[in-house]
Design an enzyme around this catalytic site. Structure first.
Site, PDB file in Angstrom:
ATOM      1  N   ASP A 137      15.419  39.418 -38.265  1.00 49.33           N
ATOM      2  CA  ASP A 137      13.956  38.793 -38.735  1.00 49.33           C
ATOM      3  C   ASP A 137      14.574  37.304 -38.114  1.00 49.33           C
ATOM      4  O   ASP A 137      15.481  36.826 -38.719  1.00 49.33           O
ATOM      5  CB  ASP A 137      13.815  38.798 -40.219  1.00 49.33           C
ATOM      6  N   GLU A 165       5.206  38.499 -34.971  1.00 48.05           N
ATOM      7  CA  GLU A 165       4.369  38.523 -35.889  1.00 48.05           C
ATOM      8  C   GLU A 165       3.145  37.591 -35.598  1.00 48.05           C
ATOM      9  O   GLU A 165       3.434  36.538 -35.258  1.00 48.05           O
ATOM     10  CB  GLU A 165       4.774  38.321 -37.432  1.00 48.05           C
ATOM     11  N   ASP A 168       9.182  35.753 -37.064  1.00 45.98           N
ATOM     12  CA  ASP A 168       8.272  35.670 -38.272  1.00 45.98           C
ATOM     13  C   ASP A 168       6.890  34.496 -37.714  1.00 45.98           C
ATOM     14  O   ASP A 168       7.384  33.488 -37.402  1.00 45.98           O
ATOM     15  CB  ASP A 168       8.793  35.163 -39.436  1.00 45.98           C
ATOM     16  N   HIS A 196       6.880  45.074 -45.487  1.00 46.30           N
ATOM     17  CA  HIS A 196       7.129  44.348 -46.883  1.00 46.30           C
ATOM     18  C   HIS A 196       5.711  43.633 -47.346  1.00 46.30           C
ATOM     19  O   HIS A 196       5.868  42.883 -48.394  1.00 46.30           O
ATOM     20  CB  HIS A 196       8.111  43.604 -46.602  1.00 46.30           C
ATOM     21  N   ASP A 197       4.890  43.406 -46.575  1.00 47.68           N
ATOM     22  CA  ASP A 197       3.643  42.229 -46.768  1.00 47.68           C
ATOM     23  C   ASP A 197       2.486  43.191 -47.187  1.00 47.68           C
ATOM     24  O   ASP A 197       1.470  42.473 -47.388  1.00 47.68           O
ATOM     25  CB  ASP A 197       3.228  41.647 -45.535  1.00 47.68           C
TER      26      ASP A 197
HETATM   27  C1  GLC Z   1       5.461  36.592 -42.657  1.00 43.64           C
HETATM   28  C2  GLC Z   1       6.362  37.494 -43.555  1.00 43.64           C
HETATM   29  C3  GLC Z   1       6.195  37.148 -45.021  1.00 43.64           C
HETATM   30  C4  GLC Z   1       6.581  35.535 -45.286  1.00 43.64           C
HETATM   31  C5  GLC Z   1       5.737  34.868 -44.291  1.00 43.64           C
HETATM   32  C6  GLC Z   1       6.034  33.452 -44.485  1.00 43.64           C
HETATM   33  O1  GLC Z   1       4.095  36.663 -42.673  1.00 43.64           O
HETATM   34  O2  GLC Z   1       6.372  38.727 -43.238  1.00 43.64           O
HETATM   35  O3  GLC Z   1       6.921  38.093 -45.703  1.00 43.64           O
HETATM   36  O4  GLC Z   1       5.852  35.663 -46.565  1.00 43.64           O
HETATM   37  O5  GLC Z   1       5.785  35.429 -43.084  1.00 43.64           O
HETATM   38  O6  GLC Z   1       7.707  33.557 -43.838  1.00 43.64           O
END
Ligand code: GLC
Ligand code: CA
Length: 561
Positions: A99, A255, A201, A328-329
């Site tokens: 990540d 992402e 991310d 995980h979100d």
């Molecule tokens: C992404 C991650 C999440 C995190 C956010 C800020 O969405 O998946 O878990 O809180 O970014 O880094």
């Protein structure tokens, strides 16, 4: 270097390390635990492991606030153990992606600590430090997605720093070429070690509008139109690609919250200007909520189907989809789009529903056994920073009563996906030998756990294995063209995949009520071969039938089965 496309054949398994498996008995998941489960992961048919952040972090956002990009958190092990994991993965034919969280660092990162020391500190311009407005107000009206104002005041400097996420996550200034060089160095560090790529991310948010202008006033994430697709985003991502990624046989999934297929293509369309191999968008995750998570609405199958189809159609022949239902979100998918009452049936249906689309499937730890939401009863039991922020929003902005807020929190908290993996029905679900795990374990571990499902040939776990084997065996799953049938139905999701004279018909019921189903024009089920299903073997050849609760049928037409 000739770009290899091995990621198109891959299935990826995501590990959120804190809750995966505790190898040293301190109650926290770690890399020793991962080592002990590599054969298990391999046995699923997985080709790539994605590690959520393993780096040192004060955990203000559980690892997504990184304090050192070139090390491993002592909670999880050290670089030597990581190298061992990497090596053992490679030995088993599995790749590893890390990540990469570079929209922001932790406020404990050395760069940020330096940046606070003075205006002429060389690291000051690594972040967005700005003077407030004369009336002691922050530089603009932006709100963070996690933590109230997007600005935090520093008395020493008499300046504010920008944080789109939590206070502990100051945004990095990618407009500064030095920052971009640092990012490239970090990438090289891991790639040179042998890592096979990155999940990046919120990578589409790294370019902020010039002058940081005020946003349209909305109660959360105000300002987002000024950074979700900033002016230099393609330029910076191309730079990362040309200067680093192109020199390695690696892949990158970015992402991208709030992304549409139209906006996505300039990032992922195959060709010279492609910046990301694929992208995590959120549209199909918003069939039971607004703005990705915090605001629940009743589940709409049509909304979900539209999102999937929109991406399948738009990317056909141009780009490659990343397929997922959990990470995980987001709360657990059986608890959202399926049914806890029809746990195995809906779990299998959901698995086939997304994995048989065109793209690379991702499986989140525990998804393969159908872990469900924990719904912790009291606010103080939660760990996730965004849960507290949502609570504050409902209370002080929307003035909801506490019981209503808690119902929302129970449904929507990201902590639902962050409980320890349920390995067995032993104490603490076999996750740890410590007396107390770092977080609550879902009480249903006595009936939902890996060990029991290993022994049952019809378990969800073994269904995932079957499904992954099936994906790999039939080229129509990798390359077939997708087309949806019965788009207007709010109970059935039905789609086909076609490649030459091979066809696949996927039929999914999203209800416990019987639905009269008739095969779409051009499909004679009597000629098809039922390859995957979640019920027994009777009544499978008729072109009209009544579905059973959350029924799944996958028919194959062609000469390869
Ligand atoms: C992404 C991650 C999440 C995190 C956010 C800020 O969405 O998946 O878990 O809180 O970014 O880094
Ligand atoms: Ca541990």
């Amino acid at each position: 270097m000739e770009k290899k496309q091995w990621y198109k054949d891959a299935v990826v398994y995501q590990i959120w390390p804190r809750s995966f498996c505790d190898g040293n008995g301190d109650g926290i998941g770690d890399l020793l635990g991962v080592l002990s489960k590599l054969d298990y992961i391999k046995s699923l048919g997985v080709d790539v492991i994605w590690f959520s952040p393993l780096y040192p972090s004060p955990n203000e956002d559980y690892g997504y606030d990184i304090a050192d990009y070139r090390n491993i958190s002592p909670d999880y092990g050290d670089l030597d153990i990581f190298k061992k994991v990497l090596d053992e993965c490679h030995k088993r034919g599995m790749k590893v992606i890390m990540d990469l969280v570079v929209n922001h660092t932790s406020r404990q990162h050395e760069w940020f600590l330096e940046s606070q020391k003075g205006h002429d500190n060389p690291y000051h311009d690594y972040y967005f430090w700005r003077k407030g407005k004369s009336d002691k107000k922050p530089p603009n009206n932006w709100l963070s997605t996690f933590d109230g104002d997007a600005w935090e005041y520093n008395e020493n400097l008499d300046e504010y720093y920008l944080h789109i996420f939590a206070k502990g996550q100051p945004d990095l200034n990618h407009d500064n070429p030095k920052v971009r060089e640092e990012v490239k160095d970090i990438m090289r560090f891991w790639l040179d070690m042998g890592v096979d790529g990155f999940r990046e991310d919120v990578i589409t948010w790294i370019s902020k509008a010039e002058g940081l202008p005020n946003g349209i006033p909305i109660p959360v994430a105000c300002g987002l139109e000024h950074y979700t697709h900033g002016p230099h985003i393609h330029e910076y991502l191309l730079e990362y690609k040309r200067d680093v990624l192109d020199n390695y046989d690696c892949f990158v999934v970015g992402e991208a919250p709030m992304m549409t297929p139209k906006a996505a293509l300039p990032f992922i369309e195959e060709g010279d200007n492609q910046q990301l191999d694929m992208m995590f968008h959120f549209q199909h995750m918003e069939a039971d909520c607004f703005m990705t998570d915090p605001i629940p609405v009743p589940f709409s199958l049509k909304r979900m189907k539209k999102a999937f189809s929109r991406w399948q159609y738009a990317l056909e022949g141009k780009g490659w989809n990343a397929l997922y239902l959990e990470n995980h979100d987001h709360p657990r998918i059986i608890s959202r789009y399926g049914s806890e009452a029809y746990h195995d049936e809906s779990g299998k249906m959901l698995a086939a529903m997304y994995m048989l689309q065109k793209g690379t499937p991702f499986v989140y730890q525990g998804q393969e056994i159908g872990m469900t939401d924990i719904r912790l009863p009291e606010l103080k039991m939660y760990e996730d920073v965004s849960t507290y922020n949502a609570h504050r929003l409902y209370k002080s902005v929307l003035h909801f009563p506490e019981d209503k807020i808690m119902n929302i929190v129970k449904k929507r908290s990201r902590d639902n996906a962050r409980t320890p993996v349920q390995w067995s029905s032993a104490d603490n679900a076999g996750f740890t030998t410590a007396e107390k795990p770092w977080f609550y374990i879902n009480e249903n571990y006595w009936k939902i756990n890996v060990e029991d499902q290993e022994e049952d040939p019809n378990s969800l776990l073994n269904f995932y294995r079957k499904l992954i084997k099936f994906r790999k065996k039939f080229q129509v799953v990798r390359d077939g063209i997708y087309k949806e049938h019965y788009a207007e139905s709010n109970k059935i999701y039905c789609y086909e995949r076609v490649l030459g004279n091979e066809k696949l018909l996927v039929i999914c019921s999203f209800t416990d009520k019987p639905v009269e189903f008739t095969s779409p024009a051009g499909y004679n089920l009597e000629e098809g071969k039922l390859m995957l299903a979640n019920y027994g073997k009777n009544m499978r050849k008729h072109n009209t039938f009544k579905t059973r609760p959350y029924e799944l049928r996958v028919y194959y037409f062609g000469d390869k089965a």
